[in-house]
Design an enzyme around this catalytic site. Sequence first.
Site, PDB file in Angstrom:
ATOM      1  N   LYS A 120      13.997 -14.319  -9.637  1.00 30.78           N
ATOM      2  CA  LYS A 120      13.679 -13.283 -10.639  1.00 30.78           C
ATOM      3  C   LYS A 120      12.716 -13.831 -11.671  1.00 30.78           C
ATOM      4  CE  LYS A 120      14.651 -10.660  -9.080  1.00 30.78           C
ATOM      5  NZ  LYS A 120      15.219 -10.090  -7.914  1.00 30.78           N
TER       6      LYS A 120
ATOM      7  N   GLU B 185      18.900 -16.614  -6.851  1.00 29.53           N
ATOM      8  CA  GLU B 185      18.408 -15.285  -7.210  1.00 29.53           C
ATOM      9  C   GLU B 185      17.827 -15.295  -8.631  1.00 29.53           C
ATOM     10  OE1 GLU B 185      17.513 -12.718  -5.869  1.00 29.53           O
ATOM     11  OE2 GLU B 185      17.621 -11.137  -7.368  1.00 29.53           O
TER      12      GLU B 185
ATOM     13  N   ASN C 258      -1.697   2.409   5.590  1.00 26.11           N
ATOM     14  CA  ASN C 258      -0.761   1.384   5.116  1.00 26.11           C
ATOM     15  C   ASN C 258      -0.323   0.599   6.337  1.00 26.11           C
ATOM     16  OD1 ASN C 258       1.297  -0.157   4.019  1.00 26.11           O
ATOM     17  ND2 ASN C 258       2.796   1.501   4.105  1.00 26.11           N
ATOM     18  N   GLY C 259      -0.575  -0.715   6.314  1.00 26.73           N
ATOM     19  CA  GLY C 259      -0.202  -1.558   7.452  1.00 26.73           C
ATOM     20  C   GLY C 259      -1.306  -2.555   7.729  1.00 26.73           C
TER      21      GLY C 259
ATOM     22  N   LYS D   1       6.460  -3.794  -3.659  1.00 32.37           N
ATOM     23  CA  LYS D   1       7.890  -3.517  -3.519  1.00 32.37           C
ATOM     24  C   LYS D   1       8.365  -3.666  -2.071  1.00 32.37           C
ATOM     25  CE  LYS D   1      11.899  -2.148  -5.039  1.00 32.37           C
ATOM     26  NZ  LYS D   1      12.669  -3.201  -5.719  1.00 32.37           N
TER      27      LYS D   1
ATOM     28  N   TRP E  30      -2.549  -2.777  -1.683  1.00 31.43           N
ATOM     29  CA  TRP E  30      -2.158  -4.182  -1.831  1.00 31.43           C
ATOM     30  C   TRP E  30      -3.044  -4.915  -0.833  1.00 31.43           C
ATOM     31  CZ3 TRP E  30       0.123  -8.111   1.189  1.00 31.43           C
ATOM     32  CH2 TRP E  30       0.627  -9.192   0.454  1.00 31.43           C
TER      33      TRP E  30
ATOM     34  N   ARG F 173       3.910  -0.176  -4.829  1.00 27.77           N
ATOM     35  CA  ARG F 173       3.687  -0.710  -3.488  1.00 27.77           C
ATOM     36  C   ARG F 173       2.405  -1.537  -3.387  1.00 27.77           C
ATOM     37  NH1 ARG F 173       6.836   1.953   0.262  1.00 27.77           N
ATOM     38  NH2 ARG F 173       5.414   1.271   1.899  1.00 27.77           N
TER      39      ARG F 173
ATOM     40  N   GLU G  65       9.095 -14.505 -10.232  1.00 30.89           N
ATOM     41  CA  GLU G  65       8.277 -13.366  -9.816  1.00 30.89           C
ATOM     42  C   GLU G  65       7.802 -12.501 -10.980  1.00 30.89           C
ATOM     43  OE1 GLU G  65      11.823 -10.565  -7.938  1.00 30.89           O
ATOM     44  OE2 GLU G  65       9.810 -10.289  -7.182  1.00 30.89           O
TER      45      GLU G  65
ATOM     46  N   HIS H 241      19.644 -36.213  -6.431  1.00 33.14           N
ATOM     47  CA  HIS H 241      19.074 -36.838  -5.237  1.00 33.14           C
ATOM     48  C   HIS H 241      17.549 -36.702  -5.214  1.00 33.14           C
ATOM     49  CE1 HIS H 241      22.958 -37.782  -3.531  1.00 33.14           C
ATOM     50  NE2 HIS H 241      23.361 -36.581  -3.957  1.00 33.14           N
TER      51      HIS H 241
ATOM     52  N   CYS I 213       0.837  -1.192   0.000  1.00 31.76           N
ATOM     53  CA  CYS I 213       0.000   0.000   0.000  1.00 31.76           C
ATOM     54  C   CYS I 213       0.880   1.253   0.000  1.00 31.76           C
ATOM     55  CB  CYS I 213      -0.944   0.103   1.190  1.00 31.76           C
ATOM     56  SG  CYS I 213      -2.089  -1.266   1.299  1.00 31.76           S
TER      57      CYS I 213
HETATM   58  O1  M6R Z   1      13.231  -4.015   0.759  1.00 31.97           O
HETATM   59  P1  M6R Z   1      13.830  -5.348   1.073  1.00 31.97           P
HETATM   60  O2  M6R Z   1      15.185  -5.528   0.497  1.00 31.97           O
HETATM   61  O3  M6R Z   1      13.801  -5.682   2.536  1.00 31.97           O
HETATM   62  O4  M6R Z   1      12.885  -6.407   0.353  1.00 31.97           O
HETATM   63  C1  M6R Z   1      13.071  -7.778   0.553  1.00 31.97           C
HETATM   64  C2  M6R Z   1      12.269  -8.579  -0.435  1.00 31.97           C
HETATM   65  O5  M6R Z   1      10.902  -8.342  -0.285  1.00 31.97           O
HETATM   66  C3  M6R Z   1      12.660  -8.265  -1.884  1.00 31.97           C
HETATM   67  O6  M6R Z   1      14.023  -8.455  -2.101  1.00 31.97           O
HETATM   68  C4  M6R Z   1      11.864  -9.173  -2.863  1.00 31.97           C
HETATM   69  O7  M6R Z   1      12.254 -10.493  -2.700  1.00 31.97           O
HETATM   70  C5  M6R Z   1      12.063  -8.699  -4.305  1.00 31.97           C
HETATM   71  N1  M6R Z   1      10.797  -8.462  -4.929  1.00 31.97           N
HETATM   72  C6  M6R Z   1      12.746  -9.681  -5.161  1.00 31.97           C
HETATM   73  O8  M6R Z   1      12.934  -9.201  -6.444  1.00 31.97           O
END
Ligand code: M6R
Length: 611
Positions: free
Chosen positions: A491, A487, A100-101, A606, A74, A27, A494, A510, A2
Amino acid sequence: MCGIVGYIGKKEAKPILINGLFRLEYRGYDSAGIATIENNGLKVVKNKGRVNDLNNTKGIDSLKGTIGIGHTRWATHGKPSSTNSHPHMDNSENFAVVHNGIIENYADLKEFLKSHKYKFLSETDTEVIPNLIHFYFESSKKTGNMRFLDAIANTCKMLKGSYALEILSSMYPDNMIVVRKDSPLVIGKGVEENYISSDIPAILSFTKDFYLLNDNEFAFISRDSIDFYDSELNKIDKECQNITWNAGAAEKDGYADFMLKEINEQPKSIRETIGSRISKNSKTLLPDIDLDKKYLNSINKIFIVACGTAMHAGYATKPIFEGLCEIPVEVDAASEFRYRNPLINEKTLCIFVTQSGETADTIAALKLAKSKGAKTIAISNVIGSSITREADYTVYTHAGPEIAVASTKAYTSQIVLLAIVAIYFAEILEKNLEKCSELKNDILLLPTKLEEVLKNTDKIKEFAKKIYKEKDVFFIGRGIDYSVAQEGSLKLKEISYIHSEAYPSGELKHGAIALIENGVTVVSVLTNRMLVEKSVSNLLEVVTRGAKTFIVTNQELNHDFDEVITIPKTSTLISPVLSVVPLQILAYYISKEKGLDVDKPRNLAKSVTVE
Ligand code: M6R
């Protein structure tokens, strides 16, 4: 999770709020809404969908007020719908709130309010807030502005959970009150106008002067004044901070998407992260971390705690800390760490990595570590973010604003900064100084090598066209390359919604190798000379079973694979900064081929400010 925005001044609020919401849309983008104060009272326009949909919603053109609040959602409590969208009003329609929260005890509060004849329209946790404000306003013994503040302060005392709130009242048409606890909120100061936002970049084009609220602080805002109060409504002073970021840094600059821009910005962001912290033949400078040899000699464990991509940066740098400082390192997901009673005490150093500095689990993990006597370091990208106000020491990545939900430049900057911290500690400890100096030289060469990697993207784009319709992709690697595989896999899933998994190369046989059949894609990272032969053997195991292979390497390979992306050589320890880039680009082009919204993938936000 949010985004909230607010404006109070002499201009029409609506275009400013819409502009801010577009910038905060990363967000959350399930619904959007704004409330303004018009001549005849509070007016709310909201709708399911994106900010663009709000812009076309009935009634939006009638908003002419010069004070307003906005929200992009969100969804947590209640599905995305117009009714569940913010702002929410109380039953008397005298108070409007954006939030937001998460209010954890909203069900109890709802029952309490229902017993006082309040009715609820939405399924949200937020709707209790304007109604509680109304409840306490009616019973307040205070007068004037303090009555408005008192009602909100009493409401906050009832709330369990996290919140950044903006509140408007038709009875106070020239004021707005904001408050925060465990959710971000900044106030931008203008001339006869003030701005509120969840983050700095969203309002950076309007002002560079910011006030940062701490938890449980209130601001009573007018066009030409801002008064700050603590939780007991004692007036407090706050210093205005000038932010030096360039507003253009939060624009796409001609790129199709923020993610593509941010991938291409990596040579620059790494230069910024390095800054003057390291240079050839001189000691590493990190004045923000004031730890001495005696302390560093006394610690017996380092924890690196983070979420998602930031946690992957921890995995990638564990070998650097262990290799240079000779201190065991444990990397943990913040959401696990905080609930598993980790073994920490004053001999443990805990490093928390977070781009946004607002991730709820990471902040909670830091508070836990502090309560157990550990020293805490925050690695963050956002100046003044919540975590930086909790940690003993903070070092900034200086990667510039990262807007795309999928993290790219933040990851590489986090790795470089963590490596610099490890070198800094090793130099204080007077350990492995030759290795430190070699690694420093390699780090200094990274920006130029990144430029080289970014020049060769055609083959990656072509491979993306071949595999974008696939259902499963596997990522493999050994040692540090496995951390990059993790990683790369995150990527891909997501932003492309393709199922993918990362495995240590030797572990595949395994169990997971049962899933490899004709045509399945296996992506492999291969940068460690010592492990090339073993990794190639693992690759041949999948090739034999019909897999298509995409290899990222800086080694000579004596076998043919479907696609080999060669990256410049560098020390294995820092190789993730280069080897991850082809994987970022592969995920990007697969997402584009599928016609998806790269910057705003479904179900994500985000900064994850809820646990
Ligand atoms: O703001 P932060 O680095 O704490 O965020 C952590 C994760 O939410 C963030 O890295 C998330 O995994 C990304 N969307 C990955 O691309």
